[in-house]
Design an enzyme around this catalytic site. Structure first.
Site, PDB file in Angstrom:
ATOM      1  N   ARG A  49      -3.590  -7.342   4.111  1.00 49.01           N
ATOM      2  CA  ARG A  49      -4.160  -6.128   4.717  1.00 49.01           C
ATOM      3  C   ARG A  49      -3.179  -4.968   4.780  1.00 49.01           C
ATOM      4  NH1 ARG A  49      -6.733 -10.352   5.893  1.00 49.01           N
ATOM      5  NH2 ARG A  49      -4.619 -11.180   5.937  1.00 49.01           N
ATOM      6  N   THR A  50      -1.987  -5.226   5.280  1.00 50.37           N
ATOM      7  CA  THR A  50      -1.075  -4.104   5.541  1.00 50.37           C
ATOM      8  C   THR A  50      -0.654  -3.448   4.234  1.00 50.37           C
ATOM      9  OG1 THR A  50      -0.315  -5.400   7.425  1.00 50.37           O
ATOM     10  CG2 THR A  50       0.937  -3.417   6.893  1.00 50.37           C
ATOM     11  N   LYS A  78      19.492 -10.894  -6.690  1.00 49.04           N
ATOM     12  CA  LYS A  78      20.877 -10.956  -7.190  1.00 49.04           C
ATOM     13  C   LYS A  78      21.877 -10.787  -6.059  1.00 49.04           C
ATOM     14  CE  LYS A  78      19.289  -8.366 -11.218  1.00 49.04           C
ATOM     15  NZ  LYS A  78      19.297  -6.967 -11.697  1.00 49.04           N
ATOM     16  N   ARG A  99       8.209  -4.096   5.519  1.00 48.49           N
ATOM     17  CA  ARG A  99       7.943  -5.337   6.263  1.00 48.49           C
ATOM     18  C   ARG A  99       9.119  -6.274   6.008  1.00 48.49           C
ATOM     19  NH1 ARG A  99       2.497  -8.834   6.594  1.00 48.49           N
ATOM     20  NH2 ARG A  99       2.076  -7.117   8.013  1.00 48.49           N
ATOM     21  N   HIS A 127       4.655  -4.654  15.317  1.00 48.43           N
ATOM     22  CA  HIS A 127       3.779  -4.317  14.185  1.00 48.43           C
ATOM     23  C   HIS A 127       2.962  -3.095  14.645  1.00 48.43           C
ATOM     24  CE1 HIS A 127       1.418  -4.548  10.672  1.00 48.43           C
ATOM     25  NE2 HIS A 127       1.042  -5.819  10.684  1.00 48.43           N
TER      26      HIS A 127
HETATM   27  N1   CP Z   1      -2.654  -8.040  10.039  1.00 50.48           N
HETATM   28  C1   CP Z   1      -1.722  -8.165   9.084  1.00 50.48           C
HETATM   29  O1   CP Z   1      -0.558  -7.733   9.245  1.00 50.48           O
HETATM   30  O2   CP Z   1      -2.155  -8.781   7.952  1.00 50.48           O
HETATM   31  P1   CP Z   1      -1.291  -9.001   6.648  1.00 50.48           P
HETATM   32  O3   CP Z   1      -0.165  -9.934   7.017  1.00 50.48           O
HETATM   33  O4   CP Z   1      -2.217  -9.571   5.628  1.00 50.48           O
HETATM   34  O5   CP Z   1      -0.729  -7.663   6.230  1.00 50.48           O
END
Ligand code: CP
Length: 302
Positions: A49-50, A78, A99, A127
């Site tokens: 999703r993100t 590397k 992320r 998040h």
């Molecule tokens: N909600 C969420 O962060 O989903 P993903 O890990 O798929 O990005």
């Protein structure tokens, strides 16, 4: 706002402004244009999703994106450091969305780079863009963010979406009902944080008892990848399961909604999906408008 790193950094005014911008983008009152901008999506951890909603958000605003989906095909393999990687990528782009498994990674990047940084999840910490889409979803379905009864169910210890959400809702007079196995309760450093002094936390064991009181049930997956010991995961992985039978037998409020950041594993059975209370896929869609709002705000494109 120069960066979006933690919900602790966003004021109530920042939150309300982003929600309003996202609503204007959704109803096409605003159509930001970032056609001269490039975004880098550096995802050291898996995502569906993100990563895709950020990528789509950039493209819906006519911008361009480059994506690192995992480290396999990059020079991280590397031995290149995080610092060298983000400094290099910042030479090419106007904004970086990161992320990382490491708590504080996005914060660190924001301190060493001259361009906007967005935290797309750092370990078990925060998040914030998920929280913004959660707030957008709650406001859209409840008509308000104020004085709601919200259950937090599942892995409250490792779930970064939970850790962000409590700070986001702290501005709005919420009551949280926390439902978690003994070893996955909300960490004390969050529960006892003076910044959350006005937030009411009520610990519960029985979902059936609280469902009739709730406006929103926010369910999370047990975060298998954060457990050092797989045996410990096996002991708690099936602690809670939301089924259609459970929900319908408890007479929820008319406005009751079930949210989940997704992915789900065992915690919501698929027979819940057709119920009018299930909102998790629309919630994921709302991420598009919020992420457009965040990018356009940070790039000064409004
Ligand atoms: N909600 C969420 O962060 O989903 P993903 O890990 O798929 O990005």
């Amino acid at each position: 706002m120069e960066h979006v790193i933690s919900m602790r950094d966003l004021s109530q005014a920042d939150i309300l402004q982003l929600l309003q911008t996202a609503a204007q983008i959704e109803n096409k009152e605003l159509q930001p244009d970032i056609s001269d901008k490039v975004a880098a999506l550096l995802f050291y951890e898996p995502s569906t999703r993100t990563v895709f909603s950020f990528d789509t958000a950039v493209k819906r605003m006519n911008g361009k994106s480059i994506i690192m989906a995992g480290t396999e095909a990059s020079s991280v393999k590397k031995g290149e450091s995080f610092s060298d990687t983000v400094q290099t990528v910042s030479q090419y782009v106007d904004i970086i969305i990161i992320r990382s498994i490491l708590e504080g990674a996005a914060r660190y990047a924001s301190e060493i780079l001259p361009i906007p940084i967005v935290n797309a999840g750092d370990g078990s910490n925060q998040h914030p863009t998920q929280t913004m889409l959660d707030l957008y979803s709650i406001k859209k379905t409840q008509g308000t963010l104020s004085n709601l009864n919200i259950a937090l169910v599942g892995d409250l210890r490792f779930g970064r979406t939970i850790h962000s959400l409590v700070y986001g809702l702290a501005h709005f007079g919420v009551t949280f009902y926390t439902v978690a196995p003994k070893h996955l309760k909300l960490p004390l450093y969050i529960k006892n944080d003076p910044a959350l002094a006005n937030v009411k936390f009520i610990e519960c064991d029985s979902l059936a008892e609280i469902i009739p009181l709730l406006d929103v049930m926010y369910v999370t997956r047990v975060q298998k990848e954060r457990f050092a010991d797989p045996v410990e995961y096996d002991l708690v992985k099936n602690s809670y399961q939301i089924t259609s039978q459970l929900i319908t037998s408890c007479n929820p409020k008319e406005n009751f909604k079930i949210l989940h950041p997704l992915p789900r594993v065992h915690e919501i059975t698929v027979d819940v999906d057709p119920l009018p209370y299930a909102y998790y896929f629309q919630q994921a869609k709302n991420g598009l408008y919020i992420r457009q709002a965040i990018i356009a705000t940070l790039l000064g494109a409004l």
